[in-house]
Design an enzyme around this catalytic site. Structure first.
Site, PDB file in Angstrom:
ATOM      1  N   LYS A 246       0.807  -1.226   0.000  1.00 22.42           N
ATOM      2  CA  LYS A 246       0.000   0.000   0.000  1.00 22.42           C
ATOM      3  C   LYS A 246       0.832   1.264   0.000  1.00 22.42           C
ATOM      4  O   LYS A 246       1.551   1.560   0.958  1.00 22.42           O
ATOM      5  CB  LYS A 246      -0.907   0.000   1.227  1.00 22.42           C
ATOM      6  CG  LYS A 246      -2.013  -1.009   1.130  1.00 22.42           C
ATOM      7  CD  LYS A 246      -3.062  -0.693   2.147  1.00 22.42           C
ATOM      8  CE  LYS A 246      -4.243  -1.640   2.016  1.00 22.42           C
ATOM      9  NZ  LYS A 246      -4.945  -1.760   3.292  1.00 22.42           N
TER      10      LYS A 246
ATOM     11  N   GLY B 234       8.323  -8.004   8.870  1.00 22.21           N
ATOM     12  CA  GLY B 234       8.245  -9.465   8.850  1.00 22.21           C
ATOM     13  C   GLY B 234       8.568 -10.070   7.496  1.00 22.21           C
ATOM     14  O   GLY B 234       9.237 -11.098   7.416  1.00 22.21           O
TER      15      GLY B 234
END
Ligand code: 3PG
Ligand code: MG
Length: 395
Positions: free
Chosen positions: A201, A349
């Site tokens: 995004k 992550g």
């Protein structure tokens, strides 16, 4: 830069002092339900061990996923509580809830030097809503508070900002190290300073991209968010994911000439493991085709920038790396980051997972346990959880 954060040694701990330790054990799981990466747990162990040696009662608390203020067994801390037992060499008993009448006697009966874990903080709506009553009940379980949850310190949630108002408080060892490393990068990075940002995004990342443009010599942009930049650059993006409302801001970023976007991309009609793929110039994605990774020419150019960096920050994959045909760009960046002779910091992550799957984790200088937290720190220079720790110690 942790000079302004209170340290563990500053806490007055006696035998039996109950210390609430906010941890970020929000770890990824495999499809089989096993912990996929325990870094967020293992890196908190030194703080917990130190407290045990001081004979404190260690009350760990954290969240798992986003259960939305309701008890949901799928998000129980039970599998998490089992894990540190092996790392710590002691049992970590799971409390029968987060706060309340059953949890209080459970904590009160825990012997000095032992470790317990509260249930998922986000089972309580008061956690994310930062409700004062919930913060009061949580704080009532302890005599002191340690924030060892760097990865959640960008959230102004009850367990992050509440207890430091009423309990003596300190930064855990991991949190202190994270802040030291990122502060150094923010305020005193050796040049050239290169940032590599990926992810989906663009709306989530524009703020940090702009902030980094003020600090960095070069910002390399990959991932799905690159397609909004390509659109802003007047390129044909086919069916690639774009966020049209950010095109204008992307154009302003490109005007700085210090942000680099892909020059070629890997495209497919769908994002499946057996999809037919093509490599095309970034401006020539046909309708019906979607860009899903950076191409080899882009990877080579980005790798050149990375090789010349004296300081490097990487966050976010370059493409849909979890699907094999779209993994090469992220792998190339991971290899380049590992080979970079400068000071390298990786957060998030997905980037961590990419490095881990390639066996390259040991070749970066610092793997941050926070993705969003690390970026917000780089953008704003502070986090709600750090501000809370700087509050005056209660008398
Ligand atoms: C994370 O995994 O990013 C942290 O644990 C924070 O979790 P959240 O993004 O659900 O607030
Ligand atoms: Mg997150």
């Amino acid at each position: 830069m942790t000079a302004d954060l209170p340290r563990l040694e500053d806490l007055h701990i006696e035998r039996g002092t109950r210390v609430l330790v906010r941890v970020d054990f929000n770890v990824p799981f495999t499809e089989e339900g096993e912990i996929d990466d325990d870094t967020r747990i293992s890196t908190a162990v030194p703080t917990i061990e130190w407290l045990r040696r001081e004979r404190a009662v260690v009350v760990t608390c954290g969240h798992l996923g986003r259960p939305d203020g309701k008890v949901d067994p799928r998000y129980s801390m039970a599998p998490i509580a089992k894990h540190p037992s092996t790392l710590l060499g002691c049992e970590v008993a799971l409390a029968p809830g987060v706060v309340g009448a059953r949890v209080e006697p459970f904590v009160a009966s825990t012997p000095p030097g032992e470790v317990v874990m509260l249930e998922n903080l986000r089972f309580e709506p008061g956690e994310t809503e930062c409700h004062p009553a919930f913060a009061t009940n949580l704080s009532a379980l302890a005599d002191a508070y340690v924030n060892e949850a760097f990865g959640a310190s960008h959230r102004a949630h009850a367990s992050i900002v509440g207890p430091p108002r009423v309990l003596p408080h300190a930064a855990g060892r991991l949190l202190a190290r994270e802040v030291d490393v990122l502060s150094q990068l923010l305020h005193d990075a050796k040049r050239p300073f290169v940032a590599v940002l990926g992810g989906v995004k663009v709306g989530d990342k524009l703020g940090v991209i702009k902030a980094l443009l003020d600090r960095c010599d070069t910002v390399l942009v990959g991932g799905a968010m690159a397609f909004t930049f390509l659109l802003a650059d007047g390129k044909r993006v086919g069916n690639s994911l774009v966020e049209p409302e950010f095109v204008e801001e992307c154009r302003q970023v490109l005007d700085t000439r210090r942000a680099h976007i892909p020059v070629d991309v890997v495209i497919a009609r769908d994002a499946t493991p057996d999809a037919e793929t093509r490599i095309v110039p970034a401006g020539a994605i046909p309708d019906g085709w979607t860009g899903l990774d950076i191409g080899p020419e882009t990877a080579a150019r980005f790798a050149d920038h990375i090789a010349g960096a004296s300081s490097l920050l990487w966050n976010g994959p370059m493409g849909m790396f979890e699907v094999a045909p779209f993994a090469a760009g992220t792998a190339a960046i991971a290899e380049a980051v590992a080979a970079c002779p400068g000071f390298t910091v990786v957060g998030g992550g997905d980037s961590a997972a990419a490095l881990r799957h390639l066996g390259l984790t040991d070749r970066v200088d610092h793997m941050s346990t926070g993705g969003g937290a690390a970026l917000e720190f780089m953008q704003l220079g502070d986090l709600p959880g750090l501000e809370a720790l700087r509050e005056r110690q209660p008398g």
